[in-house]
Design a protein around this motif. Sequence first.
Motif, PDB file in Angstrom:
ATOM      1  N   LEU A 159       0.812  -1.205   0.000  1.00  0.00           N
ATOM      2  CA  LEU A 159       0.000   0.000   0.000  1.00  0.00           C
ATOM      3  C   LEU A 159       0.850   1.261   0.000  1.00  0.00           C
ATOM      4  N   GLY A 160       0.332   2.281  -0.695  1.00  0.00           N
ATOM      5  CA  GLY A 160       0.964   3.586  -0.694  1.00  0.00           C
ATOM      6  C   GLY A 160       0.294   4.500   0.313  1.00  0.00           C
ATOM      7  N   GLN A 161       0.800   5.693   0.424  1.00  0.00           N
ATOM      8  CA  GLN A 161       0.256   6.649   1.389  1.00  0.00           C
ATOM      9  C   GLN A 161      -1.139   7.134   0.999  1.00  0.00           C
ATOM     10  N   GLU A 162      -1.505   7.015  -0.272  1.00  0.00           N
ATOM     11  CA  GLU A 162      -2.812   7.472  -0.725  1.00  0.00           C
ATOM     12  C   GLU A 162      -3.859   6.364  -0.686  1.00  0.00           C
ATOM     13  N   ASP A 163      -3.450   5.153  -0.369  1.00  0.00           N
ATOM     14  CA  ASP A 163      -4.377   4.032  -0.304  1.00  0.00           C
ATOM     15  C   ASP A 163      -5.125   4.042   1.031  1.00  0.00           C
ATOM     16  N   PRO A 164      -6.186   3.224   1.151  1.00  0.00           N
ATOM     17  CA  PRO A 164      -6.896   3.160   2.435  1.00  0.00           C
ATOM     18  C   PRO A 164      -5.918   2.850   3.567  1.00  0.00           C
ATOM     19  N   PRO A 165      -6.093   3.461   4.739  1.00  0.00           N
ATOM     20  CA  PRO A 165      -5.157   3.269   5.848  1.00  0.00           C
ATOM     21  C   PRO A 165      -5.026   1.797   6.219  1.00  0.00           C
ATOM     22  N   LEU A 166      -3.797   1.390   6.392  1.00  0.00           N
ATOM     23  CA  LEU A 166      -3.516  -0.015   6.677  1.00  0.00           C
ATOM     24  C   LEU A 166      -4.170  -0.465   7.982  1.00  0.00           C
ATOM     25  N   ASP A 167      -4.246   0.421   8.963  1.00  0.00           N
ATOM     26  CA  ASP A 167      -4.837   0.017  10.237  1.00  0.00           C
ATOM     27  C   ASP A 167      -6.330  -0.248  10.092  1.00  0.00           C
ATOM     28  N   ALA A 168      -6.977   0.409   9.118  1.00  0.00           N
ATOM     29  CA  ALA A 168      -8.398   0.152   8.876  1.00  0.00           C
ATOM     30  C   ALA A 168      -8.613  -1.135   8.100  1.00  0.00           C
ATOM     31  N   LEU A 169      -7.622  -1.527   7.310  1.00  0.00           N
ATOM     32  CA  LEU A 169      -7.742  -2.729   6.494  1.00  0.00           C
ATOM     33  C   LEU A 169      -7.400  -4.005   7.253  1.00  0.00           C
ATOM     34  N   ARG A 170      -6.476  -3.916   8.181  1.00  0.00           N
ATOM     35  CA  ARG A 170      -5.963  -5.116   8.858  1.00  0.00           C
ATOM     36  C   ARG A 170      -7.067  -6.014   9.431  1.00  0.00           C
ATOM     37  N   ALA A 214       6.691   8.642   7.841  1.00  0.00           N
ATOM     38  CA  ALA A 214       7.150   7.656   8.817  1.00  0.00           C
ATOM     39  C   ALA A 214       6.413   7.814  10.144  1.00  0.00           C
ATOM     40  N   GLU A 215       6.265   9.050  10.585  1.00  0.00           N
ATOM     41  CA  GLU A 215       5.579   9.274  11.856  1.00  0.00           C
ATOM     42  C   GLU A 215       4.097   8.931  11.754  1.00  0.00           C
ATOM     43  N   GLY A 216       3.477   9.252  10.604  1.00  0.00           N
ATOM     44  CA  GLY A 216       2.061   8.952  10.431  1.00  0.00           C
ATOM     45  C   GLY A 216       1.775   7.475  10.279  1.00  0.00           C
ATOM     46  N   THR A 217       2.783   6.722   9.876  1.00  0.00           N
ATOM     47  CA  THR A 217       2.616   5.301   9.586  1.00  0.00           C
ATOM     48  C   THR A 217       3.079   4.421  10.735  1.00  0.00           C
ATOM     49  N   ARG A 218       3.830   4.975  11.649  1.00  0.00           N
ATOM     50  CA  ARG A 218       4.530   4.173  12.658  1.00  0.00           C
ATOM     51  C   ARG A 218       3.584   3.302  13.480  1.00  0.00           C
ATOM     52  N   ALA A 219       2.371   3.785  13.753  1.00  0.00           N
ATOM     53  CA  ALA A 219       1.444   3.026  14.595  1.00  0.00           C
ATOM     54  C   ALA A 219       0.655   1.979  13.800  1.00  0.00           C
ATOM     55  N   TRP A 220       0.787   1.990  12.473  1.00  0.00           N
ATOM     56  CA  TRP A 220       0.036   1.032  11.663  1.00  0.00           C
ATOM     57  C   TRP A 220       0.600  -0.379  11.839  1.00  0.00           C
ATOM     58  N   PRO A 221      -0.252  -1.399  11.824  1.00  0.00           N
ATOM     59  CA  PRO A 221       0.213  -2.780  11.982  1.00  0.00           C
ATOM     60  C   PRO A 221       0.729  -3.358  10.668  1.00  0.00           C
ATOM     61  N   ALA A 222       1.767  -2.732  10.124  1.00  0.00           N
ATOM     62  CA  ALA A 222       2.358  -3.198   8.868  1.00  0.00           C
ATOM     63  C   ALA A 222       3.307  -4.361   9.136  1.00  0.00           C
ATOM     64  N   ASP A 223       3.535  -5.160   8.098  1.00  0.00           N
ATOM     65  CA  ASP A 223       4.503  -6.239   8.191  1.00  0.00           C
ATOM     66  C   ASP A 223       5.899  -5.788   7.784  1.00  0.00           C
ATOM     67  N   TYR A 224       5.964  -4.764   6.932  1.00  0.00           N
ATOM     68  CA  TYR A 224       7.259  -4.212   6.534  1.00  0.00           C
ATOM     69  C   TYR A 224       7.051  -2.811   5.974  1.00  0.00           C
ATOM     70  N   TRP A 225       8.126  -2.035   5.963  1.00  0.00           N
ATOM     71  CA  TRP A 225       8.149  -0.733   5.289  1.00  0.00           C
ATOM     72  C   TRP A 225       9.023  -0.835   4.042  1.00  0.00           C
ATOM     73  N   SER A 226       8.604  -0.153   2.996  1.00  0.00           N
ATOM     74  CA  SER A 226       9.416   0.007   1.792  1.00  0.00           C
ATOM     75  C   SER A 226       9.762   1.484   1.686  1.00  0.00           C
ATOM     76  N   ILE A 227      11.033   1.818   1.867  1.00  0.00           N
ATOM     77  CA  ILE A 227      11.471   3.218   1.934  1.00  0.00           C
ATOM     78  C   ILE A 227      12.138   3.622   0.632  1.00  0.00           C
ATOM     79  N   GLY A 228      11.734   4.763   0.090  1.00  0.00           N
ATOM     80  CA  GLY A 228      12.337   5.258  -1.135  1.00  0.00           C
ATOM     81  C   GLY A 228      11.677   6.538  -1.618  1.00  0.00           C
ATOM     82  N   PRO A 229      12.159   7.051  -2.763  1.00  0.00           N
ATOM     83  CA  PRO A 229      13.166   6.415  -3.610  1.00  0.00           C
ATOM     84  C   PRO A 229      14.579   6.576  -3.028  1.00  0.00           C
ATOM     85  N   CYS A 230      15.309   5.482  -3.033  1.00  0.00           N
ATOM     86  CA  CYS A 230      16.671   5.531  -2.509  1.00  0.00           C
ATOM     87  C   CYS A 230      17.621   6.238  -3.473  1.00  0.00           C
TER      88      CYS A 230
END
Length: 207
Positions: free
Chosen positions: A84-95, A114-130
């Motif tokens: 999911l991207g930042q514009e997709d439905p919030p991951l915490d609502a989908l879980r 990063a701060e807005g996503t930190r509390a989401w129950p994600a399995d991994y972060w994909s950081i970029g563009p590197c």
Amino acid sequence: MALVDQLRLMVITDAALLKGRDPVDACRRAVQGGATMVQVRLKHAPAHDVVALARALVAALAVPVLVDDRVDVALAAGAAGAHLGQEDPPLDALRPHVPPGFLLGVSVGSAREAEGTRAWPADYWSIGPCFATATKPDAGPPLGPDGFAALARRAPAGMPVIGVGGITAANAGQLARAGAAGIAVVGAVWNASDPAAAARALRAASA
């Protein structure tokens, strides 16, 4: 296989770069070379086309298959998860609406995200563009290894973090040294005439 091992080399599909090649055969070759996960990204394609490709890849590959953006499509295709991207439905609502073990990854490109996503129950972060990338024009300025490391430190403790964007065999090692659990690539595999050889080179460089 543990998630951190599955994230070593994620290959993302790109219809334009495949240039008419059979995506299932191409992904099979990438996996033979060492790809550990495949993400189906078909921007602007009808949902039924994405489902069809994801189902074919799930049937053909021994590695997890994720679907970009579309949790509903991933579930319909029997995929291992969605990215999911930042514009997709919030991951915490989908879980709460996905089955146990269904992977949910999220893109992070700035300290604010990063701060807005930190509390989401994600399995991994994909950081970029590197690094600078031509395959995602709206990706933003490249972070470089130091920028990647700075954002990776903002991830929850124990969260696997991978790098994405402009990664090649020439620079993958910089991200490994910056703490990346793995890398996600597009052009580094699909611009190559031999996806298996390209995947092998990436795995060797990021080891």
